[in-house]
Structure formats: C-alpha cells, structure tokens
Design an enzyme around this catalytic site. Structure first.
Site, mmCIF file in Angstrom:
data_model
loop_
_atom_site.group_PDB
_atom_site.id
_atom_site.type_symbol
_atom_site.label_atom_id
_atom_site.label_comp_id
_atom_site.label_asym_id
_atom_site.label_seq_id
_atom_site.Cartn_x
_atom_site.Cartn_y
_atom_site.Cartn_z
ATOM 1 N N HIS A 17 48.438 40.288 48.304
ATOM 2 C CA HIS A 17 47.115 40.628 48.290
ATOM 3 C C HIS A 17 45.341 40.125 48.856
ATOM 4 C CE1 HIS A 17 48.524 41.631 43.592
ATOM 5 N NE2 HIS A 17 48.333 42.544 44.489
ATOM 6 N N CYS B 215 33.161 44.318 64.160
ATOM 7 C CA CYS B 215 33.114 43.064 65.502
ATOM 8 C C CYS B 215 35.088 42.927 65.269
ATOM 9 C CB CYS B 215 32.656 42.418 66.329
ATOM 10 S SG CYS B 215 31.623 40.776 65.100
ATOM 11 N N THR C 43 53.225 35.378 35.881
ATOM 12 C CA THR C 43 53.099 36.681 36.227
ATOM 13 C C THR C 43 53.635 37.650 35.116
ATOM 14 O OG1 THR C 43 52.830 38.405 37.824
ATOM 15 C CG2 THR C 43 54.581 37.268 37.205
#
Length: 238
Positions: free
Chosen positions: A121, A132, A190
């Site tokens: 991520h 730029c 997770t």
C-alpha cells in the site's frame, strides 16, 4: 497458547525460507492507530469515516480535509519498531526470512533493519509532486499546511494506495513469487479482510501456513497453525 507457541518455535527453528505477510496489527503495537477502525476519536474530529477520506475520490474532491487527516493520523513519525519488527529483521539477517510483505505504510520494518520489504500500500515516507515528480519526505509533509504544494506549483501526493486505486503490479508480482516459493508463510496482525492484498495467501503452496492475530480470522480453518495473541509478545519469545 503455550503449545501453539512451542509449535511455532519448532517451525521457525527448522526452516530458512520464511515469508512474513503483515497487517495493521503489527503497527498498532507501536502506537500507530488502525485508521480503518472508526472510533470515538475519528467521530469527534472528522465528518467522514476513514474509508471515505482515504479514497481517491475524496482526495480529489476535498484535498484539504484529506491532508488534515493525513497529517493527523498517518504521519506517526515518532513511532518506534516493536518486538515483531525487530525479530523479523533479525531473521532476515540470519538468512531465515526471505521477504516481509506488508499492508502498512509507516516504514517501521525498514527502521527496524529489514531490507527486503514489499509495501503493498505504499509509504508515507515517499511523497511526489503530481506535476514534476519531485520527491518530498514525511517530515516535510508534516510541517505543511492545507494542500501541500511543490516548488513548481503542483500538488504533492503521498505514495500511498488509496481506496479505488490499484496496487503496484511489480510489487504484487514479487509478493506472489515470494509467497509461492515459501516453505513457511507467517501471516500476522491482519484479519485478512482487505482485498486484493488478502487474496495473496492463496498463492502459498506449502503446508506451514501460520496465522498470528489477536482475534480469529476468516482463514483460520485453512491454517496449519493458529497462534492467538499479541504478535509483539509472541515474536519476542521466539
């Protein structure tokens, strides 16, 4: 718990081909909030849930509010690596760990000494002018106000994958390669709810799939070993 820890220790001791896949739970133990969680703090300070603020659409439509959240909740520059970060770096130094694949954007794995980190991520430590492409670090972003502008006048955008944006194909390809070749795949911190990242574990072909998390995940039944608890505490004992 003790029995599961002993099994994990045995698995670690007997391999030199580990891949680690980590989520927000690895960072929360360093004091970094899981910004996908809607709690009282967010409700008090923001009119929108984190999932909305961290979307590409919101970034374009309400950039000032996006950057207010970014500075306030995502630039946790005082955070330090915890025992899990340090143990992973130690395993890599010893040649046991081949890669860290992370959904986190805080750079704590690198700060702990890990070299081969695949950031699914992106990272708050990389920010680029949309016009730029000049680079700006996180410290610079922290001390800006409103919508940060480059010296050329362009908007400086964090190199972070927002909701509605695709993951970097090269990083995904490398993650699949490491996972598919791993002897041991450890998934930590997770709930495996965020896709497409969570789907990466389907590429694992081995028989030592280890899940380390404080709460049950949707993939517990598939795992060869489930260790429930604080990942920092568990790893510090390995």
């Amino acid at each position: 718990m003790e029995e599961a820890w002993e099994k994990l220790k045995k698995i670690i001791d007997e391999t030199d081909n580990i891949v680690f896949f980590g989520g927000a739970g690895v960072s929360t133990e360093s004091g970094i909030p899981d910004f996908r969680s809607v709690d009282g703090l967010y409700n008090q300070n923001y009119d929108y849930p984190p999932e909305t603020i961290l979307s590409h659409t919101f970034y374009r439509r309400m950039p000032e509010e996006f950057f207010r959240f970014y500075r306030d909740k995502m630039l946790c520059l005082d955070a330090k690596p915890n025992a899990a970060h340090r143990k992973l770096a130690e395993w890599e130094t010893k040649g046991k760990l081949k890669a860290v694949i992370t959904q986190n954007i805080d750079g704590l794995h690198q700060l702990a000494g890990s070299k081969n980190v695949l950031e699914l991520h992106g990272s708050v430590h990389r920010n680029y002018c949309e016009r730029c492409h000049k680079f700006y670090d996180a410290e610079y972003m922290l001390h800006t106000e409103g919508v940060p502008k480059c010296s050329c006048g362009g908007t400086i955008k964090p190199d972070v994958v927002l909701y509605e944006e695709g993951l970097d194909n090269r990083t995904l390809t490398r993650a699949v390669e490491y996972i598919s070749r791993a002897d041991v795949l450890i998934i930590g911190g997770t709930s495996l709810a965020v896709y497409p990242a969570a789907g990466l574990i389907d590429y694992y072909e081995g028989n030592k799939l280890v899940l380390v998390n404080k709460t049950p995940t949707s993939r517990d039944a598939q795992a060869d070993l489930v260790v429930q608890g604080s990942i920092g505490e568990i790893f510090s004992r390995l």
